[in-house]
Design a protein around this motif. Structure first.
Motif, mmCIF file in Angstrom:
data_model
loop_
_atom_site.group_PDB
_atom_site.id
_atom_site.type_symbol
_atom_site.label_atom_id
_atom_site.label_comp_id
_atom_site.label_asym_id
_atom_site.label_seq_id
_atom_site.Cartn_x
_atom_site.Cartn_y
_atom_site.Cartn_z
ATOM 1 N N THR A 422 0.830 -1.189 0.000
ATOM 2 C CA THR A 422 0.000 0.000 0.000
ATOM 3 C C THR A 422 0.874 1.253 0.000
ATOM 4 N N VAL A 423 0.268 2.381 -0.383
ATOM 5 C CA VAL A 423 1.008 3.637 -0.463
ATOM 6 C C VAL A 423 0.629 4.597 0.652
ATOM 7 N N PHE A 424 -0.374 4.223 1.429
ATOM 8 C CA PHE A 424 -0.858 5.069 2.516
ATOM 9 C C PHE A 424 -1.215 4.168 3.693
ATOM 10 N N GLY A 425 -0.883 4.616 4.886
ATOM 11 C CA GLY A 425 -1.226 3.852 6.078
ATOM 12 C C GLY A 425 -1.629 4.785 7.203
ATOM 13 N N PHE A 426 -2.485 4.296 8.099
ATOM 14 C CA PHE A 426 -2.914 5.120 9.229
ATOM 15 C C PHE A 426 -3.117 4.227 10.445
ATOM 16 N N SER A 427 -3.021 4.825 11.613
ATOM 17 C CA SER A 427 -2.927 4.036 12.830
ATOM 18 C C SER A 427 -3.834 4.566 13.934
ATOM 19 N N ARG A 428 -4.204 3.671 14.824
ATOM 20 C CA ARG A 428 -4.726 4.104 16.117
ATOM 21 C C ARG A 428 -3.638 4.891 16.833
ATOM 22 N N PHE A 429 -4.018 5.722 17.760
ATOM 23 C CA PHE A 429 -3.038 6.453 18.567
ATOM 24 C C PHE A 429 -3.665 6.793 19.903
ATOM 25 N N ARG A 430 -2.841 7.234 20.810
ATOM 26 C CA ARG A 430 -3.324 7.689 22.119
ATOM 27 C C ARG A 430 -3.181 9.197 22.201
ATOM 28 N N ILE A 431 -4.132 9.811 22.841
ATOM 29 C CA ILE A 431 -4.088 11.254 23.052
ATOM 30 C C ILE A 431 -3.665 11.497 24.495
ATOM 31 N N GLY A 432 -2.427 11.897 24.679
ATOM 32 C CA GLY A 432 -1.881 12.091 26.007
ATOM 33 C C GLY A 432 -0.777 11.090 26.288
ATOM 34 N N ALA A 467 -14.240 10.873 6.971
ATOM 35 C CA ALA A 467 -14.278 10.614 8.412
ATOM 36 C C ALA A 467 -12.897 10.471 9.031
ATOM 37 N N LEU A 468 -11.838 10.417 8.204
ATOM 38 C CA LEU A 468 -10.492 10.211 8.725
ATOM 39 C C LEU A 468 -10.048 11.356 9.635
ATOM 40 N N HIS A 469 -9.372 10.986 10.726
ATOM 41 C CA HIS A 469 -8.667 11.978 11.521
ATOM 42 C C HIS A 469 -7.422 12.355 10.726
ATOM 43 N N ALA A 470 -7.288 13.631 10.390
ATOM 44 C CA ALA A 470 -6.282 14.030 9.411
ATOM 45 C C ALA A 470 -4.965 14.472 10.028
ATOM 46 N N HIS A 471 -4.785 14.294 11.319
ATOM 47 C CA HIS A 471 -3.505 14.655 11.925
ATOM 48 C C HIS A 471 -2.411 13.811 11.294
ATOM 49 N N PRO A 472 -1.300 14.404 10.854
ATOM 50 C CA PRO A 472 -0.304 13.638 10.101
ATOM 51 C C PRO A 472 0.526 12.675 10.946
ATOM 52 N N SER A 473 0.550 12.829 12.267
ATOM 53 C CA SER A 473 1.460 12.022 13.082
ATOM 54 C C SER A 473 1.162 10.531 13.025
ATOM 55 N N ALA A 474 -0.064 10.171 12.828
ATOM 56 C CA ALA A 474 -0.428 8.754 12.819
ATOM 57 C C ALA A 474 -0.615 8.231 11.407
ATOM 58 N N LYS A 475 0.145 8.784 10.473
ATOM 59 C CA LYS A 475 0.036 8.401 9.068
ATOM 60 C C LYS A 475 1.418 8.069 8.517
ATOM 61 N N ILE A 476 1.451 7.248 7.492
ATOM 62 C CA ILE A 476 2.685 6.956 6.766
ATOM 63 C C ILE A 476 2.347 6.964 5.280
ATOM 64 N N PHE A 477 3.251 7.521 4.489
ATOM 65 C CA PHE A 477 3.034 7.680 3.055
ATOM 66 C C PHE A 477 4.220 7.087 2.287
ATOM 67 N N ARG A 478 3.925 6.499 1.149
ATOM 68 C CA ARG A 478 5.014 6.127 0.246
ATOM 69 C C ARG A 478 5.481 7.403 -0.446
#
Length: 622
Positions: A422-432, A467-478
């Motif tokens: 895949t060329v795009f990935g996104f993850s669960r994350f914790r806030i805090g 609906a995606l949370h668009a914060h870049p920290s929990a994303k990975i791109f090719r």
């Protein structure tokens, strides 16, 4: 079982902290008639004294000392002295379960086998560990309680099994005349393959009866030294053994085991220079022997290592900041603790203050391949683009100062991207940063998507993208995907929304990481940029730029503009650092006035958007 029926050979060199436990485990075996030959290979610590004390008056144990000659020489000395009809090897820093010999002997006799292997438990100093079957492509056989006889009709059958001397019991006749090659590391491999060439089977006991110590200083398989290059001549020897036998599938099997062993050796290498040299040597070896790197046969082999072997860098990490503070220090520390070693870090300073640059360089001194770039106060979007313009990695991630990653996060993300193509990935994350910090599943609204929130490839239909949370920290791109589609961070607010939503729309799918391997700091000092107040007009202009970037607005569901505008208003009202109540009231009035002129069609809003924002959208002109 008659006296001398089983001989256990234990090699020991400078293992004063472990040999006593090893001897105690053997002394506690549920069978009584066996001999243990402890070969001390010229230890310079108190190993001999510890061994003597552990043996006591037990006549089954024999301690033999010799000048240091290496592990192979110690085992060979044991073979010369062994009197049993059955032979086993235990490393002096390992232990075995109390019924190890009994279970192995019974399985061997019941199946009339030449040899038998067992599962193992990796044991770390902190008491943690994991179980492995000792079969490469079937690590978890916990549900198989009974021994199984595996055919070794071809070399592809053989390479599935750990090429270790330990965790096995051999009939003497199988290994009669065999010796370990001296003067080299990884001596088990050739011994195992020579034994395998003599038989058509191996019985396997799935229980973890062998307890292997992990993380000990001086452990051969974890040694970060130039001796790792000895794997290549050992592979040559293994290839010769295969070629001399009648078993079929020699080339396919050699390609598989060469891939496995080269990757294993790489896992021990932390020194970036040596790691690069080893990758280059592996690339040359595979080319010279007309081999392809084949990780697909074994889930335990990294696909990411192929990138390194081909001379590329798997990942670039970009961290923009405008100052050196605890937030940046936290992020750098979590990057330094990553199990992944093949990545670069680009800290982009949104400032022209050389003191900040020098402090950043000092902070990043423990990071391999770290660079500090100056951005000249051009803003967050420009800082991210500045870093992206000089990246070398196949993949790229963007973190904010203050983000913290679990140690295996980067390795897991890149490996999953490679496996899922895949060329795009996104993850669960914790806030805090607290241990019990809440998880975010990556969507503003997961209604109807709950069953798909599992590791794998997530189909990103337009509604899911919105609906995606668009914060870049929990994303990975090719990286080449972003380059091919000219996806960059635009100036102004909502910059990361534009990149994330555009990438997700064009990708159409994304790798989903269900483990929250990232913590986004919620401290005000770590979220300065996100907490910066913006005018409703600036937010609307950012959405207009997105509409132009996306092209046809029908690519997103009807009403997308209204939904994103409401989301942006909600974020600012709840998190922006307005100087006072009057400033927030002005923001609300500006939003009401602006709403009358905007194309706010549709009626869908994020579930958390409450009546306050809804009132701003519906009371225009009051």
């Amino acid at each position: 079982m008659s006296d001398g029926k089983i001989s256990v050979i234990v090699a020991c060199y400078n293992l004063a902290d472990h040999i006593g436990d090893c001897i105690a485990a053997l002394a506690a075996q549920s069978v009584e008639v066996f001999e243990v030959l402890i070969i001390d290979d010229g230890s310079t610590d108190s190993s001999v004294e510890v061994a003597q004390a552990a043996i006591g008056e037990d006549q089954r144990f024999h301690l033999i000392s010799q000048p240091n000659g290496g592990l192979s020489a110690a085992r060979n000395a044991g073979l010369e002295r062994a009197g049993g009809d059955y032979i086993a090897f235990v490393d002096g820093d390992d232990r075995v379960a109390p019924d190890w010999l009994a279970r192995m002997y019974d399985a061997l006799r019941q199946h009339d086998a030449d040899w038998v292997a067992c599962g193992l438990r990796y044991c770390r100093a902190d008491g943690t560990g994991k179980v492995h079957s000792a079969i490469h492509d079937a690590p978890d056989l916990a549900d198989d309680a009974l021994p199984h006889r595996y055919a070794l009709d071809s070399w592809t059958d053989v390479v599935r099994h750990f090429p270790s001397a330990w965790n096995k019991l051999y009939r003497r006749r199988l290994i009669e005349g065999l010796r370990f090659d001296e003067g080299t590391y990884f001596e088990d491999h050739a011994f195992f393959y020579r034994a395998a060439s003599r038989t058509d089977h191996l019985v396997h006991v799935p229980e973890p009866l062998y307890l292997q110590t992990q993380g000990r200083e001086g452990q051969i398989t974890r040694e970060d030294s130039d001796r790792v290059f000895e794997q290549f001549p050992v592979l040559d020897t293994m290839h010769d053994i295969m070629q001399a036998s009648d078993k079929p599938d020699k080339e396919a099997a050699f390609q598989r085991i060469a891939s496995r062993l080269v990757f294993e050796r790489a896992t021990a290498l932390a020194d970036p220079v040596r790691r690069t040299r080893f990758a280059r040597a592996a690339r040359r070896y595979f080319a010279a022997n007309d081999l392809s790197y084949r990780p697909d046969w074994d889930e335990g082999i990294s696909r990411t290592w192929r990138i390194v072997m081909e001379g590329r860098l798997p990942l670039s990490v970009i961290v923009p900041t405008d100052q050196v503070d605890q937030a940046l220090a936290d992020t750098v520390a979590s990057l330094a603790a990553q199990t992944m070693r093949d990545f670069e870090t680009l800290i982009v300073i949104d400032s022209d203050d050389d003191t900040v640059r020098q402090e950043s360089l000092a902070l990043a001194r423990d990071l391999p391949r770290a660079s500090v770039l100056m951005n000249g106060s051009a803003g967050l979007a420009a800082a991210r683009n500045r870093g992206f313009d000089v990246t070398r990695g196949d993949y790229v991630v963007f973190f904010d100062a203050g983000d913290r990653l679990e140690p295996g996060t980067l390795a897991g993300w890149v490996e999953a991207m490679e496996r899922r193509a895949t060329v795009f990935g996104f993850s669960r994350f914790r806030i805090g940063l607290a241990d019990d910090a809440p998880q975010h599943n990556g969507f503003h609204d997961s209604t109807g998507r709950e069953e798909r929130l599992v590791p794998g490839v997530f189909t990103l239909d337009p509604a899911s993208v919105l609906a995606l949370h668009a914060h870049p920290s929990a994303k990975i791109f090719r990286r080449d995907f972003l380059l091919d589609h000219d996806i960059r961070f635009p100036p102004g607010p909502l910059s990361s929304w534009s990149v994330t939503l555009q990438a997700a729309l064009m990708a159409g799918e994304g790798a989903y990481f269900a483990r929250p391997g990232l913590r986004i700091a919620d401290r005000p000092e770590a979220r300065r940029i996100w907490r910066q107040p913006e005018t409703p007009q600036a937010l609307a202009q950012a959405l207009e730029r997105m509409a132009e970037t996306f092209g046809e607005t029908s690519a997103l569901p009807h009403g997308w503009y209204r939904q994103l505008f409401a989301r942006a208003l909600w974020e600012k009202l709840n998190f922006a650092a307005f100087p006072d109540a009057a400033a927030m009231d002005l923001f609300c009035q500006q939003a009401r006035d602006l709403a009358a002129a905007l194309p706010l069609e549709g009626d869908t809003l994020d579930p958390y958007v409450g009546p306050r924002v809804q009132e701003l959208l519906t009371s225009a002109g009051r």
